[in-house]
Design a protein around this motif. Structure first.
Motif, PDB file in Angstrom:
ATOM      1  N   ALA A   1      -5.962   9.614  10.261  1.00  0.00           N
ATOM      2  CA  ALA A   1      -5.880   9.236   8.844  1.00  0.00           C
ATOM      3  C   ALA A   1      -4.705   9.964   8.199  1.00  0.00           C
ATOM      4  O   ALA A   1      -4.809  11.121   7.819  1.00  0.00           O
ATOM      5  N   GLU A   2      -3.580   9.276   8.123  1.00  0.00           N
ATOM      6  CA  GLU A   2      -2.356   9.834   7.570  1.00  0.00           C
ATOM      7  C   GLU A   2      -1.868   8.942   6.425  1.00  0.00           C
ATOM      8  O   GLU A   2      -2.218   7.758   6.363  1.00  0.00           O
ATOM      9  N   ARG A   3      -1.035   9.513   5.576  1.00  0.00           N
ATOM     10  CA  ARG A   3      -0.445   8.740   4.475  1.00  0.00           C
ATOM     11  C   ARG A   3       0.319   7.564   5.082  1.00  0.00           C
ATOM     12  O   ARG A   3       1.203   7.741   5.915  1.00  0.00           O
TER      13      ARG A   3
ATOM     14  N   SER B   1       0.858  -1.182   0.000  1.00  0.00           N
ATOM     15  CA  SER B   1       0.000   0.000   0.000  1.00  0.00           C
ATOM     16  C   SER B   1       0.890   1.225   0.000  1.00  0.00           C
ATOM     17  O   SER B   1       1.879   1.293   0.734  1.00  0.00           O
TER      18      SER B   1
ATOM     19  N   SER C   1      -2.575   4.977  -0.087  1.00  0.00           N
ATOM     20  CA  SER C   1      -3.957   4.784  -0.509  1.00  0.00           C
ATOM     21  C   SER C   1      -4.918   5.395   0.511  1.00  0.00           C
ATOM     22  O   SER C   1      -4.505   5.983   1.497  1.00  0.00           O
ATOM     23  N   ARG C   2      -6.181   5.187   0.275  1.00  0.00           N
ATOM     24  CA  ARG C   2      -7.182   5.719   1.193  1.00  0.00           C
ATOM     25  C   ARG C   2      -6.994   5.124   2.584  1.00  0.00           C
ATOM     26  O   ARG C   2      -6.668   3.947   2.713  1.00  0.00           O
ATOM     27  N   VAL C   3      -7.225   5.946   3.594  1.00  0.00           N
ATOM     28  CA  VAL C   3      -7.084   5.531   4.987  1.00  0.00           C
ATOM     29  C   VAL C   3      -8.330   5.960   5.739  1.00  0.00           C
ATOM     30  O   VAL C   3      -8.772   7.102   5.608  1.00  0.00           O
ATOM     31  N   VAL C   4      -8.873   5.047   6.517  1.00  0.00           N
ATOM     32  CA  VAL C   4      -9.936   5.377   7.457  1.00  0.00           C
ATOM     33  C   VAL C   4      -9.396   5.029   8.832  1.00  0.00           C
ATOM     34  O   VAL C   4      -8.967   3.898   9.067  1.00  0.00           O
TER      35      VAL C   4
END
Length: 97
Positions: free
Chosen positions: A52-54, A39, A42-45
């Motif tokens: 929610a960080e890279r 990964s 990508s999108r983070v929840v």
């Protein structure tokens, strides 16, 4: 043998140029060490106390291989290029057989 994983969470990116220079050097160092990007930002929840960080996740065939790649001369060169360009939480974790 349990796999090894690099988990890198970017809290802040203060110098995108340093991050780009790091990325240019880190990618071949990781590939040479047998790492596979699972990964990449990508999108983070995030739940509970998470933010929610890279987040970057890289898989290696073993924990030892992950540590050796982090300590390699090629990856150390990438870290010099990155220097203070980001604030990140970086760890290596062992997978479950």
């Amino acid at each position: 043998m349990p796999k090894g994983y690099w988990v890198s969470v970017y809290r802040t990116i203060s110098d995108p140029e340093k991050l780009a220079a790091y990325d240019k050097l880190a990618r071949p160092a990781v590939r040479a060490g047998g790492g596979r990007v699972i990964s990449r930002g990508s999108r983070v929840v995030a739940y509970d106390a998470g933010i929610a960080e890279r987040t970057i996740l890289i898989e290696f065939d073993s924990f030892e291989q992950a540590v050796a790649t982090r300590e390699s001369a090629a990856y150390q060169e990438a870290l010099v290029a990155l220097s203070d360009g980001v604030e990140r939480d970086f760890r290596i974790v062992e997978g479950i057989d």
